[in-house]
Enzyme design. Structure first.
Site, mmCIF file in Angstrom:
data_model
loop_
_atom_site.group_PDB
_atom_site.id
_atom_site.type_symbol
_atom_site.label_atom_id
_atom_site.label_comp_id
_atom_site.label_asym_id
_atom_site.label_seq_id
_atom_site.Cartn_x
_atom_site.Cartn_y
_atom_site.Cartn_z
ATOM 1 N N TYR A 71 0.820 -1.210 0.073
ATOM 2 C CA TYR A 71 0.185 0.034 -0.048
ATOM 3 C C TYR A 71 1.006 1.399 0.099
ATOM 4 C CZ TYR A 71 -4.253 2.405 1.260
ATOM 5 O OH TYR A 71 -5.358 3.306 1.129
ATOM 6 N N TYR B 271 -5.711 5.404 -7.183
ATOM 7 C CA TYR B 271 -5.836 5.352 -5.857
ATOM 8 C C TYR B 271 -7.246 4.751 -5.545
ATOM 9 C CZ TYR B 271 -6.756 6.541 -0.788
ATOM 10 O OH TYR B 271 -6.930 6.451 0.373
#
Length: 382
Positions: free
Chosen positions: A285, A335
């Site tokens: 991430y 994202y």
């Protein structure tokens, strides 16, 4: 044990953009339809839905628009991007316990054309009263505190952060689905990008994107009978560290670390029987570059403070020691709160990724960091 009881049988996504031109509900429905088509299933086969608490689409609205009938399992996970792998874990628990046959996990957001997470906003959280008045009102400002301490403790430099972005953008440049397709950058480009909150520059921060991603989870036995090779969930974990807060956990003795990632890592290795050296590629991430370095350390890929050496000489690029985010990640592809990383992990297991990493080892996925988080380890069927 939940290890290897369930698999991801289908993945789907919308295009990734800065202005989708449609509602988040429509985005969710499009992604779920694509995931069901990929799995060779119909809406009527779905008996469970799981999403983030931050998703604006109610499960019943999604079910109604898709033509799903009765639901026997529905739940949500909090803490923003930290939920990405945890919603899959919930699906695993449901199908393993027999609470649902097929569970769809989804996330849809207009994060660029709608509410932008990178902007300051009033928070109802009581704890926010301690840091918002001092200027720590955005994720970037909060992470900057951690990043500064990390640089001080380990002798790293902002160039080490920049190398993470350079790798992500290089991978995105060859991924037709990435927002930054065809647009690699150099370390000099990173150095020239404007400050957001020192020591973080613009190119240390992930994108703001519109889009949706969905995955279909069912039992391994059922997944074997479906059209696509299943991505078996060898491990699924969720965790929070001592003194946990959001982004800057200033209740802790030291802020330059991500102990919640270590909590999930220990579970991942224990459940699966794998070790860090076995991992073929990792979807880490990457909302902010410093947290990629810290994850490498907390997960055991290197010792504390040594991530800068691992990423030197292209160590996290496609031909490196540990390829990270071959799709471009949130820095390069989009994202979508980490869900696109799960979809890429499935493609890597299937052998269908644009930037396919060779080998037969497992694929690691992590969720949002700086918050209670989660992780997955996926593998092919024997």
């Amino acid at each position: 044990m939940i290890s290897r009881t369930a698999a991801i049988a289908g993945i789907g996504a919308t295009e990734f953009s800065k202005d989708s031109g449609r509602s988040e509900l429509r985005l969710a429905v499009e992604a779920i339809r694509a995931a069901l088509d990929d799995a060779g299933l119909r809406p009527a086969d779905v008996s469970g839905l799981v999403t983030f608490t931050m998703d604006n689409n109610s499960e019943i609205a999604v079910a109604r628009e898709l033509g799903i009938g009765e639901l026997t399992f529905l739940t949500r996970i909090g803490y923003g991007g930290g939920a990405a792998c945890a919603i899959v874990q919930q699906a695993v628990l449901a199908v393993t316990a027999g609470l649902a046959d097929v569970v769809v996990c989804y996330r849809a957001l207009n994060e660029r054309s709608g509410r932008r997470f990178g902007q300051a906003y009033a928070s109802p959280d009581t704890d926010a009263g301690w840091h918002v008045p001092t200027g720590l009102a955005t994720p970037a400002a909060q992470v900057a505190m951690v990043a500064r301490r990390y640089l001080h403790d380990h002798g790293a430099s902002t160039d080490d952060f920049g190398r993470v972005t350079v790798a992500a953008r290089r991978h995105a440049a060859t991924n037709p689905h990435a927002w930054f397709h065809g647009r690699p950058i150099t370390l000099d480009d990173h150095r020239a990008s404007r400050w957001i909150a020192e020591p973080l520059r613009l190119l240390d921060c992930c994108q703001e994107s519109d889009g949706a991603v969905a995955v279909v989870v069912t039992t391994v036995d059922r997944a074997r009978d479906l059209p696509r090779p299943p991505a078996v969930i060898a491990a699924a974990a969720q965790g929070s560290g001592p003194g946990q807060f959001v982004m800057t956990s200033y209740y802790r003795p030291t802020v330059a670390g991500l102990p919640e990632i270590a909590v999930t890592g220990r579970q991942i290795w224990a459940q699966s029987g794998y070790r860090p050296a076995d991992v073929r590629t990792a979807m880490l991430y990457d909302h902010f570059t410093p947290y990629v370095l810290m994850q490498l350390e907390e997960l055991g890929f290197c010792a504390p403070g040594e991530a800068r050496h691992l990423i030197a000489d292209d160590g996290i690029e496609l031909d490196g020691r540990l390829p990270v985010n071959p799709h471009g990640g949130q820095l390069g592809e989009a994202y979508i709160h980490g869900m696109n990383g799960i979809a890429e992990a499935v493609r890597q297991v299937r052998g269908t990724a644009v930037n396919q990493v060779p080998g037969g080892g497992p694929v690691l996925v992590t969720a949002g960091t700086g918050v209670p988080t989660s992780a997955l380890l996926l593998e092919a069927t024997p």
